[in-house]
Design an enzyme around this catalytic site. Sequence first.
Site, mmCIF file in Angstrom:
data_model
loop_
_atom_site.group_PDB
_atom_site.id
_atom_site.type_symbol
_atom_site.label_atom_id
_atom_site.label_comp_id
_atom_site.label_asym_id
_atom_site.label_seq_id
_atom_site.Cartn_x
_atom_site.Cartn_y
_atom_site.Cartn_z
ATOM 1 N N HIS A 3 -2.207 2.553 4.044
ATOM 2 C CA HIS A 3 -1.402 3.659 4.537
ATOM 3 C C HIS A 3 -0.530 5.065 3.759
ATOM 4 O O HIS A 3 -0.330 5.399 4.315
ATOM 5 C CB HIS A 3 0.004 3.038 5.593
ATOM 6 N N ASP B 107 3.525 12.361 1.047
ATOM 7 C CA ASP B 107 4.051 10.435 1.516
ATOM 8 C C ASP B 107 2.579 10.945 2.528
ATOM 9 O O ASP B 107 1.869 11.703 3.555
ATOM 10 C CB ASP B 107 5.120 10.952 3.373
HETATM 11 P P1 ADP Z 1 7.583 4.737 5.813
HETATM 12 O O1 ADP Z 1 6.387 4.129 6.786
HETATM 13 O O2 ADP Z 1 6.758 5.243 4.449
HETATM 14 O O3 ADP Z 1 8.949 4.160 6.434
HETATM 15 P P2 ADP Z 1 6.902 6.247 8.075
HETATM 16 O O4 ADP Z 1 7.856 7.852 9.253
HETATM 17 O O5 ADP Z 1 5.295 6.636 8.830
HETATM 18 O O6 ADP Z 1 7.626 6.099 7.284
HETATM 19 O O7 ADP Z 1 6.880 4.929 9.812
HETATM 20 C C1 ADP Z 1 8.433 4.842 9.614
HETATM 21 C C2 ADP Z 1 8.992 4.493 10.987
HETATM 22 O O8 ADP Z 1 9.873 3.175 10.585
HETATM 23 C C3 ADP Z 1 8.560 4.947 12.588
HETATM 24 O O9 ADP Z 1 8.367 4.268 13.093
HETATM 25 C C4 ADP Z 1 10.666 4.816 12.884
HETATM 26 O O10 ADP Z 1 10.117 5.376 13.815
HETATM 27 C C5 ADP Z 1 10.354 3.878 11.958
HETATM 28 N N1 ADP Z 1 12.253 3.632 11.315
HETATM 29 C C6 ADP Z 1 12.862 5.067 10.893
HETATM 30 N N2 ADP Z 1 13.803 4.831 10.826
HETATM 31 C C7 ADP Z 1 14.110 3.895 11.433
HETATM 32 C C8 ADP Z 1 15.686 3.563 11.654
HETATM 33 N N3 ADP Z 1 16.678 4.162 11.869
HETATM 34 N N4 ADP Z 1 15.674 2.054 12.649
HETATM 35 C C9 ADP Z 1 14.954 1.864 13.263
HETATM 36 N N5 ADP Z 1 13.214 2.333 13.584
HETATM 37 C C10 ADP Z 1 13.190 3.136 12.234
HETATM 38 O O1 F6P Z 2 2.939 2.311 4.614
HETATM 39 C C1 F6P Z 2 4.371 2.053 3.601
HETATM 40 C C2 F6P Z 2 5.331 1.103 3.371
HETATM 41 O O2 F6P Z 2 4.966 0.232 2.288
HETATM 42 C C3 F6P Z 2 4.353 0.377 4.446
HETATM 43 O O3 F6P Z 2 3.936 -0.806 3.808
HETATM 44 C C4 F6P Z 2 5.388 -0.399 5.234
HETATM 45 O O4 F6P Z 2 5.618 -0.743 6.481
HETATM 46 C C5 F6P Z 2 6.629 0.633 4.445
HETATM 47 O O5 F6P Z 2 6.539 1.705 3.720
HETATM 48 C C6 F6P Z 2 8.354 0.060 4.650
HETATM 49 O O6 F6P Z 2 7.984 -0.531 3.196
HETATM 50 P P1 F6P Z 2 8.879 -2.504 3.082
HETATM 51 O O7 F6P Z 2 8.180 -2.965 3.056
HETATM 52 O O8 F6P Z 2 8.911 -2.256 1.466
HETATM 53 O O9 F6P Z 2 9.961 -2.068 3.551
#
Ligand code: ADP
Ligand code: F6P
Length: 483
Positions: A166, A379
């Site tokens: 991811h 990212d």
């Molecule tokens: P990462 O996997 O690095 O966290 P992404 O942007 O790919 O980044 O995914 C983040 C996910 O978490 C998205 O589905 C988003 O809607 C969710 N998310 C981010 N911030 C919040 C929050 N404050 N509350 C609930 N869901 C959140």
């Molecule tokens: O894809 C990035 C990632 O590490 C995922 O494994 C996970 O969904 C997300 O970020 C949140 O991180 P963590 O599981 O360390 O809270």
Amino acid sequence: MSTSGKTFDLVVAANRLPVDRVVASDGSKQWRRSPGGLVTAMESVMSEHDGAWVGWSGEAGDAPEPFVENGMYLRPVPLSEDELQQYYEGFSNGTLWPIFHDVIVPATFHRQWWYAYERVNRRFAEAVAELAADSGTVWVHDYQLQLVPAMVRELRPDVRIGWFNHIPFPPVELFAQLPWRKALVEGLLGADFLGFQRVADAHNFLRACRRLHAFTTRGDTVSFTGKRGVQRVVRASAIPISVDFKGLDALARTPEVVARAQQIRESLGNPATLLLGVDRLDYTKGIRHRLKAYAELLTEGAVAPPREVFVQVATPSRERVDAYRELRAEVEGEVGRVNGEFGRIGHLALQYLHHSYPRSEMAALYVAADVLLVTPLRDGMNLVAKEYVACRHDGGGALVLSEFTGAFHELHQAYVCNPHDIEGLKQTIIRALKAPEGERRRAMKAMRRRVADHDVQRWASRFLEALAAAPERPVRQLAEVTG
Ligand code: ADP
Ligand code: F6P
């Protein structure tokens, strides 16, 4: 076989279960949706499969008993407090995460962390091996479980094994810093198919196979002699992840979400422009750069609250890891400074929310926001950018998007920025803010078409098809492995 004896045609292994065990304010223990993009994506995929999910429950100590949630069999894997520190906070997020994200902060190398990583990966592999049906499919996720594919192959040579990353896969020059680089490549090569977010990530992996192991690569495959002299071919290619477009589009159209979006704008004083940032509080997300650019725009008077309002949602993340603690202190210090300088009674210059929200609240925020600022320094994908697009059924909104995200390679019509270039970032924000309505709508329409055509369901089907079509193992090899 599992203790219940039940096995599954599809077994997913990810560091976290889709739900997280948390202590509520009244002291009771509750299950809550886990943070991050992996869970968002796989939740909607697994609702269509009768599968099992192996993962950590989110708290240290004994694992809860397996249970069924939304038709999915969840098998918690225990992590002791030491393993939580060494495998999760240490090796996964103190060693691998920085190396896989351009060393934005220095990586830390500790042999004890590596031993814990090996031990925990083996525990995951054993749980997977118990649950997978004969000739079933195993789908391993992300950087925390890179040794699992080879470990599962040892235990269950009959199953098909896929792995999806991811996050980015680093250039070999950075990957080579890892003292355990060869073992990680060998771990991954236990899979039949390896999926990456970008073509460049797949290439970086193939280059690591050539440079570190002198394996032969051809197109998107790597050939090598595996355990017991077995000839193997593994495919590594890009299958970018996405969001549940239809689900989000429908959610954003509900009267509740539309009304809540209106209410959010009203409670902010009905600004002419609402700017929004939504990120896990992670140093890869470029939150500091974004705040710096915004503070300079405030100083220059290019934006002025309450005409323009900026809301930054920062989900709590990895709160015991030093780099995350430092980031939180810095971000919160800067938010305080900006509000002290530019806020007025009843009007904050910058709203900062350090909370997790339900999906409907996230959708309402997206519908309410005129400009979404997505400015990571690196990212893998950034699902937030795609969620914003999926929620804008009204055709409104503008997306400022860093060129260092996976999403940049698909959402070409976004207002593209290099977050390191603060002057350029400021100009891009202003351009998005002032863009003519017609230009914004055309851009949003094109981006919506892209995400609608390439949704998370298509991503999962493409991955599983690629895994099913991965080079067959020759009969001689099967006989040797199973014999
Ligand atoms: P990462 O996997 O690095 O966290 P992404 O942007 O790919 O980044 O995914 C983040 C996910 O978490 C998205 O589905 C988003 O809607 C969710 N998310 C981010 N911030 C919040 C929050 N404050 N509350 C609930 N869901 C959140
Ligand atoms: O894809 C990035 C990632 O590490 C995922 O494994 C996970 O969904 C997300 O970020 C949140 O991180 P963590 O599981 O360390 O809270």
